[in-house]
Design an enzyme around this catalytic site. Structure first.
Site, PDB file in Angstrom:
ATOM      1  N   CYS A 157       0.811  -1.229   0.000  1.00 29.63           N
ATOM      2  CA  CYS A 157       0.000   0.000   0.000  1.00 29.63           C
ATOM      3  C   CYS A 157       0.837   1.269   0.000  1.00 29.63           C
ATOM      4  O   CYS A 157       0.327   2.345  -0.305  1.00 29.63           O
ATOM      5  CB  CYS A 157      -0.917   0.026   1.210  1.00 29.63           C
TER       6      CYS A 157
HETATM    7  N1  CO8 Z   1     -20.680  -9.855   4.791  1.00 31.16           N
HETATM    8  C1  CO8 Z   1     -21.288 -10.018   5.978  1.00 31.16           C
HETATM    9  N2  CO8 Z   1     -20.632 -10.176   7.144  1.00 31.16           N
HETATM   10  C2  CO8 Z   1     -19.297 -10.157   7.103  1.00 31.16           C
HETATM   11  C3  CO8 Z   1     -18.574  -9.984   5.885  1.00 31.16           C
HETATM   12  C4  CO8 Z   1     -19.320  -9.837   4.706  1.00 31.16           C
HETATM   13  N3  CO8 Z   1     -18.734  -9.688   3.524  1.00 31.16           N
HETATM   14  N4  CO8 Z   1     -17.263 -10.002   6.177  1.00 31.16           N
HETATM   15  C5  CO8 Z   1     -17.146 -10.176   7.488  1.00 31.16           C
HETATM   16  N5  CO8 Z   1     -18.367 -10.290   8.060  1.00 31.16           N
HETATM   17  C6  CO8 Z   1     -18.676 -10.537   9.467  1.00 31.16           C
HETATM   18  C7  CO8 Z   1     -17.493 -11.129  10.215  1.00 31.16           C
HETATM   19  O1  CO8 Z   1     -17.360 -12.498   9.995  1.00 31.16           O
HETATM   20  C8  CO8 Z   1     -17.833 -10.784  11.629  1.00 31.16           C
HETATM   21  O2  CO8 Z   1     -18.781 -11.682  12.136  1.00 31.16           O
HETATM   22  P1  CO8 Z   1     -18.741 -12.141  13.674  1.00 31.16           P
HETATM   23  O3  CO8 Z   1     -18.902 -10.869  14.452  1.00 31.16           O
HETATM   24  O4  CO8 Z   1     -19.881 -13.070  13.767  1.00 31.16           O
HETATM   25  O5  CO8 Z   1     -17.392 -12.762  13.867  1.00 31.16           O
HETATM   26  C9  CO8 Z   1     -18.508  -9.433  11.502  1.00 31.16           C
HETATM   27  O6  CO8 Z   1     -18.966  -9.350  10.148  1.00 31.16           O
HETATM   28  C10 CO8 Z   1     -17.556  -8.305  11.758  1.00 31.16           C
HETATM   29  O7  CO8 Z   1     -16.327  -8.588  11.059  1.00 31.16           O
HETATM   30  P2  CO8 Z   1     -15.033  -7.752  11.209  1.00 31.16           P
HETATM   31  O8  CO8 Z   1     -14.780  -7.543  12.672  1.00 31.16           O
HETATM   32  O9  CO8 Z   1     -13.935  -8.350  10.392  1.00 31.16           O
HETATM   33  O10 CO8 Z   1     -15.553  -6.404  10.517  1.00 31.16           O
HETATM   34  P3  CO8 Z   1     -14.890  -5.019  10.517  1.00 31.16           P
HETATM   35  O11 CO8 Z   1     -15.900  -4.022  10.913  1.00 31.16           O
HETATM   36  O12 CO8 Z   1     -13.574  -5.001  11.188  1.00 31.16           O
HETATM   37  O13 CO8 Z   1     -14.618  -4.788   8.956  1.00 31.16           O
HETATM   38  C11 CO8 Z   1     -12.740  -4.882   7.486  1.00 31.16           C
HETATM   39  C12 CO8 Z   1     -13.774  -5.658   8.239  1.00 31.16           C
HETATM   40  C13 CO8 Z   1     -13.483  -4.020   6.466  1.00 31.16           C
HETATM   41  C14 CO8 Z   1     -11.810  -5.815   6.756  1.00 31.16           C
HETATM   42  C15 CO8 Z   1     -11.964  -3.977   8.470  1.00 31.16           C
HETATM   43  O14 CO8 Z   1     -11.500  -4.714   9.556  1.00 31.16           O
HETATM   44  C16 CO8 Z   1     -10.793  -3.281   7.834  1.00 31.16           C
HETATM   45  O15 CO8 Z   1     -10.884  -2.628   6.809  1.00 31.16           O
HETATM   46  N6  CO8 Z   1      -9.654  -3.340   8.473  1.00 31.16           N
HETATM   47  C17 CO8 Z   1      -8.476  -2.663   7.945  1.00 31.16           C
HETATM   48  C18 CO8 Z   1      -7.898  -3.540   6.950  1.00 31.16           C
HETATM   49  C19 CO8 Z   1      -6.969  -2.827   6.040  1.00 31.16           C
HETATM   50  O16 CO8 Z   1      -6.870  -1.636   5.930  1.00 31.16           O
HETATM   51  N7  CO8 Z   1      -6.252  -3.578   5.361  1.00 31.16           N
HETATM   52  C20 CO8 Z   1      -5.375  -3.047   4.425  1.00 31.16           C
HETATM   53  C21 CO8 Z   1      -5.143  -4.077   3.476  1.00 31.16           C
HETATM   54  S1  CO8 Z   1      -4.608  -3.460   2.012  1.00 31.16           S
HETATM   55  C22 CO8 Z   1      -2.936  -3.444   1.958  1.00 31.16           C
HETATM   56  O17 CO8 Z   1      -2.242  -3.301   2.911  1.00 31.16           O
HETATM   57  C23 CO8 Z   1      -2.341  -3.636   0.619  1.00 31.16           C
HETATM   58  C24 CO8 Z   1      -2.096  -5.052   0.383  1.00 31.16           C
HETATM   59  C25 CO8 Z   1      -1.695  -5.263  -1.035  1.00 31.16           C
HETATM   60  C26 CO8 Z   1      -2.849  -5.238  -2.018  1.00 31.16           C
HETATM   61  C27 CO8 Z   1      -3.527  -6.540  -2.137  1.00 31.16           C
HETATM   62  C28 CO8 Z   1      -4.349  -6.647  -3.403  1.00 31.16           C
HETATM   63  C29 CO8 Z   1      -5.145  -7.980  -3.546  1.00 31.16           C
END
Ligand code: CO8
Length: 374
Positions: A157
């Protein structure tokens, strides 16, 4: 002659195809249903875990994403494939990522009032390159008819900001006259469209910027780069294990761990304070505070991350004008996010206005540039 290094133009190219949350979720849920039906006995016995269902509302609320661009839409929504179809090109043809890069580079050159003759360094910097050699940057350099040299950089990133740092240093040192920094983010081949937690996160796009000496800049919107700041700290929380050694590992080279995967919650908790602290320290170097910054071009991974970071910095939520969000249309485009925000939201700034570009993500890596409109 002043010693100023400037950003004199930027380019943004997006593929013609896009996929809405609804389309993506419909395909994923049909895939999950089929998977669960086909594995009903193993799921019943506990040998296999049932695939959970996704939801468009969750995606928008948790990430701010409504839609994403996709280099090739074919295949992504096919529940018996769940990955794009990108036909292999011959070695005589321009490679896919070089083509994306060139599309953005031409727009950046035009915005900067420059031609190939004004550039002597090309940096292609992104989260993945589609091959190791010859470098994509050299392919782009050749196709654009640029003399000098080119090289590829991978910093996930922070690839764009870290490459801008290199460009800044080369111009400052007098080892380059014009640097083209290009970020062709072809993320879709590495997205696990079978994984409910990450299938929605990424989009494809290409961005580019021209960095040169202030004395040669002739474009309308020129930004002095006042300084750069970078930090990395090792973390396994965002990872992809695919690489050239996969062939020799005697494991499935296309297994889920070879694609993008993350501990999203941990990333959120750890990266937000790091990014806010990084930015504050960067501003302190110039005896500035957050209140002095007119525009924040922040990395675009998740809207809640950006809200939290700007709250920490400003003591209140930033307005859409102060810290523009492009996630709704573009999704997370790895290193290109902050450059997209800059490209779409810089022309209204007035002479003397400060702006801050900042990326944060895998590595972990954080990179920032403090700029001021000329
Ligand atoms: N639909 C419905 N429910 C879902 C979904 C979905 N699609 N996905 C997850 N849930 C559920 C989970 O399973 C969880 O259920 P439970 O509470 O029963 O366990 C609940 O929803 C809440 O899940 P989370 O706690 O994971 O949800 P968040 O509110 O934290 O949101 C995110 C998830 C959006 C992933 C969030 O945590 C986030 O954005 N975190 C930051 C991540 C980030 O910035 N990462 C950067 C990565 S990018 C990068 O660094 C570059 C990499 C190189 C590029 C790669 C290209 C392929």
């Amino acid at each position: 002659m002043t010693n100023s290094v400037v950003i004199s133009g930027s380019g943004l190219w997006n593929p013609p195809h896009s996929i809405s949350n609804e389309e993506l979720v419909d395909a994923y849920n049909a895939y999950a249903q089929q998977f669960n039906e086909q594995n009903a006995d193993e799921i019943e016995s506990g040998a296999v875990t049932a695939k959970p269902f996704s939801s468009a509302e969750f995606i928008q609320k948790a990430s701010g994403i409504r839609s994403r661009y996709c280099y090739m839409k074919d295949g992504v929504l096919d529940i018996n494939r769940m990955r794009p179809i990108i036909p292999e090109r011959s070695e005589e043809e321009l490679s896919d990522q070089a083509e994306m890069a060139i599309n953005a580079a031409k727009l950046a050159l035009e915005a900067a009032n420059k031609t190939a003759e004004d550039i002597d360094v090309v940096i292609v910097s992104c989260a993945y390159t589609q091959r190791s050699y010859p470098a994509l940057a050299i392919e782009v350099q050749g196709a654009l008819g640029i003399k000098g040299f080119g090289f590829d950089m991978l910093v996930a990133c922070s690839a764009a900001t870290f490459a801008l740092h290199r460009a800044y240093e080369m111009i400052s040192a007098g080892t380059a006259k014009g640097v083209l920094v290009i970020n062709p983010e072809l993320t879709s081949p590495q997205v696990n469209y079978c994984d409910r937690d990450s299938h929605f996160i990424f989009g494809d796009v290409a961005t580019a910027m021209v960095v040169e000496h202030a004395d040669t800049a002739t474009s309308e919107h020129v930004f002095d780069i006042l300084s750069t700041k970078a930090i990395t700290q090792y973390s396994n929380n965002i990872r992809s294990n695919f690489g050239y050694v996969s062939r020799a590992n005697d494991v499935d080279p296309y297994g889920a761990d070879k694609l993008f995967h993350q501990e999203g919650r941990k990333v959120f908790k750890e990266v937000c304070p790091m990014a806010a602290e990084h930015i504050s320290e960067h501003l302190e170097r110039h005896q500035l505070t957050s209140a002095d910054v007119k525009r924040w071009w922040l990395h675009q991974a998740n809207i809640n991350m950006n809200t939290l970071i700007s709250k920490r910095l400003l003591g209140r939520e930033a307005t859409a004008e102060e810290a523009p969000i492009v996630l709704d249309r573009y999704a997370n485009t790895a290193s290109a996010g902050s450059i997209i925000a800059f490209n779409l939201h810089h022309k209204d700034l007035q002479s003397g206005d400060y702006g801050l570009l900042c990326s944060f993500g895998a590595g972990y890596s954080i990179g920032s540039l403090l700029v001021r409109k000329r």
